[in-house]
Design a protein around this motif. Sequence first.
Motif, mmCIF file in Angstrom:
data_model
loop_
_atom_site.group_PDB
_atom_site.id
_atom_site.type_symbol
_atom_site.label_atom_id
_atom_site.label_comp_id
_atom_site.label_asym_id
_atom_site.label_seq_id
_atom_site.Cartn_x
_atom_site.Cartn_y
_atom_site.Cartn_z
ATOM 1 N N LEU A 134 -27.527 27.847 -4.952
ATOM 2 C CA LEU A 134 -26.168 28.077 -5.441
ATOM 3 C C LEU A 134 -25.232 26.930 -5.051
ATOM 4 C CD1 LEU A 134 -25.921 31.885 -4.631
ATOM 5 C CD2 LEU A 134 -26.051 30.845 -6.910
ATOM 6 N N ALA A 135 -25.365 26.423 -3.833
ATOM 7 C CA ALA A 135 -24.504 25.323 -3.398
ATOM 8 C C ALA A 135 -24.745 24.075 -4.227
ATOM 9 C CB ALA A 135 -24.746 25.032 -1.919
ATOM 10 N N THR A 136 -26.005 23.689 -4.395
ATOM 11 C CA THR A 136 -26.292 22.429 -5.082
ATOM 12 C C THR A 136 -25.950 22.511 -6.563
ATOM 13 O OG1 THR A 136 -28.614 23.107 -5.319
ATOM 14 C CG2 THR A 136 -28.058 21.695 -3.450
ATOM 15 N N GLU A 137 -26.198 23.656 -7.178
ATOM 16 C CA GLU A 137 -25.868 23.791 -8.599
ATOM 17 C C GLU A 137 -24.359 23.703 -8.814
ATOM 18 O OE1 GLU A 137 -27.697 24.090 -11.410
ATOM 19 O OE2 GLU A 137 -29.636 23.938 -10.405
ATOM 20 N N MET A 138 -23.591 24.373 -7.956
ATOM 21 C CA MET A 138 -22.133 24.358 -8.104
ATOM 22 C C MET A 138 -21.574 22.963 -7.840
ATOM 23 S SD MET A 138 -19.813 26.584 -8.942
ATOM 24 C CE MET A 138 -18.020 26.828 -8.922
ATOM 25 N N LEU A 139 -22.069 22.317 -6.812
ATOM 26 C CA LEU A 139 -21.560 20.989 -6.488
ATOM 27 C C LEU A 139 -21.908 19.986 -7.571
ATOM 28 C CD1 LEU A 139 -22.308 20.854 -2.665
ATOM 29 C CD2 LEU A 139 -20.070 21.009 -3.769
ATOM 30 N N GLN A 140 -23.114 20.052 -8.105
ATOM 31 C CA GLN A 140 -23.473 19.138 -9.185
ATOM 32 C C GLN A 140 -22.562 19.330 -10.385
ATOM 33 O OE1 GLN A 140 -27.557 19.421 -10.523
ATOM 34 N NE2 GLN A 140 -27.335 17.738 -11.970
ATOM 35 N N ALA A 141 -22.267 20.585 -10.719
ATOM 36 C CA ALA A 141 -21.385 20.859 -11.862
ATOM 37 C C ALA A 141 -19.982 20.309 -11.629
ATOM 38 C CB ALA A 141 -21.325 22.357 -12.124
ATOM 39 N N LEU A 142 -19.537 20.300 -10.376
ATOM 40 C CA LEU A 142 -18.193 19.822 -10.047
ATOM 41 C C LEU A 142 -18.141 18.326 -9.779
ATOM 42 C CD1 LEU A 142 -17.001 22.762 -7.767
ATOM 43 C CD2 LEU A 142 -16.242 22.253 -10.091
ATOM 44 N N GLY A 143 -19.247 17.628 -9.995
ATOM 45 C CA GLY A 143 -19.246 16.175 -9.897
ATOM 46 C C GLY A 143 -19.502 15.615 -8.525
ATOM 47 N N VAL A 144 -19.986 16.449 -7.586
ATOM 48 C CA VAL A 144 -20.296 15.966 -6.239
ATOM 49 C C VAL A 144 -21.695 15.360 -6.243
ATOM 50 C CG1 VAL A 144 -20.622 16.642 -3.831
ATOM 51 C CG2 VAL A 144 -18.801 17.700 -5.193
ATOM 52 N N ASN A 145 -21.840 14.226 -5.573
ATOM 53 C CA ASN A 145 -23.145 13.577 -5.426
ATOM 54 C C ASN A 145 -23.968 14.399 -4.445
ATOM 55 O OD1 ASN A 145 -25.281 11.761 -5.345
ATOM 56 N ND2 ASN A 145 -24.262 10.362 -3.933
ATOM 57 N N THR A 146 -24.910 15.183 -4.946
ATOM 58 C CA THR A 146 -25.640 16.116 -4.111
ATOM 59 C C THR A 146 -27.135 16.052 -4.375
ATOM 60 O OG1 THR A 146 -25.927 18.467 -3.567
ATOM 61 C CG2 THR A 146 -25.291 17.976 -5.822
ATOM 62 N N SER A 147 -27.909 16.433 -3.345
ATOM 63 C CA SER A 147 -29.331 16.664 -3.564
ATOM 64 C C SER A 147 -29.488 17.797 -4.569
ATOM 65 C CB SER A 147 -30.014 17.037 -2.243
ATOM 66 O OG SER A 147 -29.477 18.244 -1.731
ATOM 67 N N LYS A 148 -30.671 17.883 -5.176
ATOM 68 C CA LYS A 148 -30.964 18.945 -6.137
ATOM 69 C C LYS A 148 -31.969 19.918 -5.516
ATOM 70 C CE LYS A 148 -28.628 16.371 -9.036
ATOM 71 N NZ LYS A 148 -28.424 15.173 -8.184
ATOM 72 N N SER A 149 -31.666 21.198 -5.626
ATOM 73 C CA SER A 149 -32.649 22.201 -5.213
ATOM 74 C C SER A 149 -33.732 22.229 -6.284
ATOM 75 C CB SER A 149 -31.992 23.570 -5.073
ATOM 76 O OG SER A 149 -31.049 23.557 -4.029
ATOM 77 N N PHE A 150 -34.894 21.688 -5.959
ATOM 78 C CA PHE A 150 -35.935 21.441 -6.951
ATOM 79 C C PHE A 150 -36.861 22.640 -7.120
ATOM 80 C CE2 PHE A 150 -39.671 19.339 -8.753
ATOM 81 C CZ PHE A 150 -39.092 18.418 -9.625
ATOM 82 N N SER A 151 -37.205 23.291 -6.001
ATOM 83 C CA SER A 151 -38.170 24.383 -6.044
ATOM 84 C C SER A 151 -37.891 25.352 -4.916
ATOM 85 C CB SER A 151 -39.593 23.824 -5.911
ATOM 86 O OG SER A 151 -40.550 24.855 -5.735
ATOM 87 N N LEU A 152 -38.058 26.649 -5.197
ATOM 88 C CA LEU A 152 -38.012 27.676 -4.159
ATOM 89 C C LEU A 152 -39.196 28.606 -4.358
ATOM 90 C CD1 LEU A 152 -36.380 28.798 -1.735
ATOM 91 C CD2 LEU A 152 -35.361 30.423 -3.356
ATOM 92 N N ILE A 153 -40.009 28.703 -3.333
ATOM 93 C CA ILE A 153 -41.213 29.535 -3.370
ATOM 94 C C ILE A 153 -41.174 30.504 -2.206
ATOM 95 C CG2 ILE A 153 -43.735 29.497 -3.079
ATOM 96 C CD1 ILE A 153 -43.757 26.895 -4.673
ATOM 97 N N GLU A 154 -41.291 31.794 -2.508
ATOM 98 C CA GLU A 154 -41.342 32.802 -1.457
ATOM 99 C C GLU A 154 -42.726 32.773 -0.813
ATOM 100 O OE1 GLU A 154 -40.128 37.457 -0.608
ATOM 101 O OE2 GLU A 154 -39.977 36.657 -2.660
ATOM 102 N N THR A 155 -42.764 32.891 0.535
ATOM 103 C CA THR A 155 -43.999 32.607 1.258
ATOM 104 C C THR A 155 -44.623 33.797 1.980
ATOM 105 O OG1 THR A 155 -42.637 31.811 3.097
ATOM 106 C CG2 THR A 155 -43.471 30.166 1.545
ATOM 107 N N GLY A 156 -44.013 34.972 1.934
ATOM 108 C CA GLY A 156 -44.679 36.176 2.388
ATOM 109 C C GLY A 156 -44.712 36.413 3.880
#
Length: 445
Positions: A134-156
Amino acid sequence: MHFSPQQAILTLGDPFYDPVAPADFPQTILRFRNDRAAATVGLETLTDAQWIAHFGRFQPFEGSLPRPLALRYHGHQFRSYNPDIGDGRGFLFAQMRDEAGRLMDFGTKGSGQTPYSRFGDGRLTLKGGVREILATEMLQALGVNTSKSFSLIETGEALHRGDEPSPTRSAVLVRLSHSHVRIGVFQRLAYEKDAESMRALVAYVLANLHGSEGGPVELLQGAITRCADLAASYMVAGFVHGVLNTDNINITGESFDYGPWRFTPEWDPGFTAAYFDHAGLYSFGRQPEALYWNVMQLAAALRLVSDEAPLIAALDSFPDAYETALTAAMLRRLGLAPTPLANPAALVLAIDGTLRETKMPIDRFFFESFGGNAPEGPAFDEIRRLIADFVPARTRDHPYWSDAQPCSMHIEEVEAIWSAIDERDDWGPLHDKVAAIRRMGEALA
């Protein structure tokens, strides 16, 4: 584009990292894959099975790093120097070129223990991974130079944490970043008085990340410009990172590593994100100061291989660089371009003062003001007068501008999105929010 694997980090050699093995997770359930980001590095055609193999089991990419690397670094944590840190629950997994030819890194969070885990389990909560998306998506939309959340995998795995109900669910996150190198990497070399390795690191950063030549002063100047821009974009986005320690500041000025982040609802300089930031060191209004202090620590480290005077001279440029960046970021979010009669600095000051006084929600102000408008009421008279000397740089033709409410990202919505996942395993609200954020980003672009 085609995937372009790289191994640039290996040129630095053993003093910079430790090869590590990823954790063997009991489960790998794919929860989020960022195909938009994947398309920038040629990986959008991976099947889900291939995706999980690479980003849940960390199968190496041919031609990239043969083994994950935990980077060594030190850092100031809330201004106290700590030589006992490093990649403690993450590692550098792979390198590649993106569509612009930049060297990019896949870094992880929650991928297992390393030599720098100390007493930690090397894991990430699923909630922490959702919050980073949520942080990276919002910041990217607002023009902030941010890392991208590329993958999220639940690990059990069931994790126990003191700051949320336990046991809680676990995950592994992969970030796409323009560099995994932090200011803390330079600090470690200065602490150890390793001038040879420091020169190698300076050359690596200049050649592979800044696209320039020169020496320590050029590297510092690039970091100053980029960190000033980052500070300005945080302010205009209404974002509070929460933990701007030197080990969390990327040498490229790209924002990353989102823990206790928050978006402040109002223009409140004292608003803090981290419950443990009792002194407000990293409050909303002190973020430019924090980033300035951090590049000062970079300059201090670079004294190992540079004369001091030109480093000090470079640091003196930060305030002007920040003011320039703040004006540019404000005009971008307002969708305005100046005319010869315009006074951008006065407009920035008027917005700052008016938002402090009126307590108008930040997102509502920019939503109503985009393209040359201003909210109704006498409190905004000065802003309306100043905006009249600008011209729209973008239109309000996108359907987003007809919405009843602006797209925001406040803590109540973050908690509601997590509750849907935690209580009902309902991922719909998360994916719906990502789609809504990206729609806003299209309207702002």
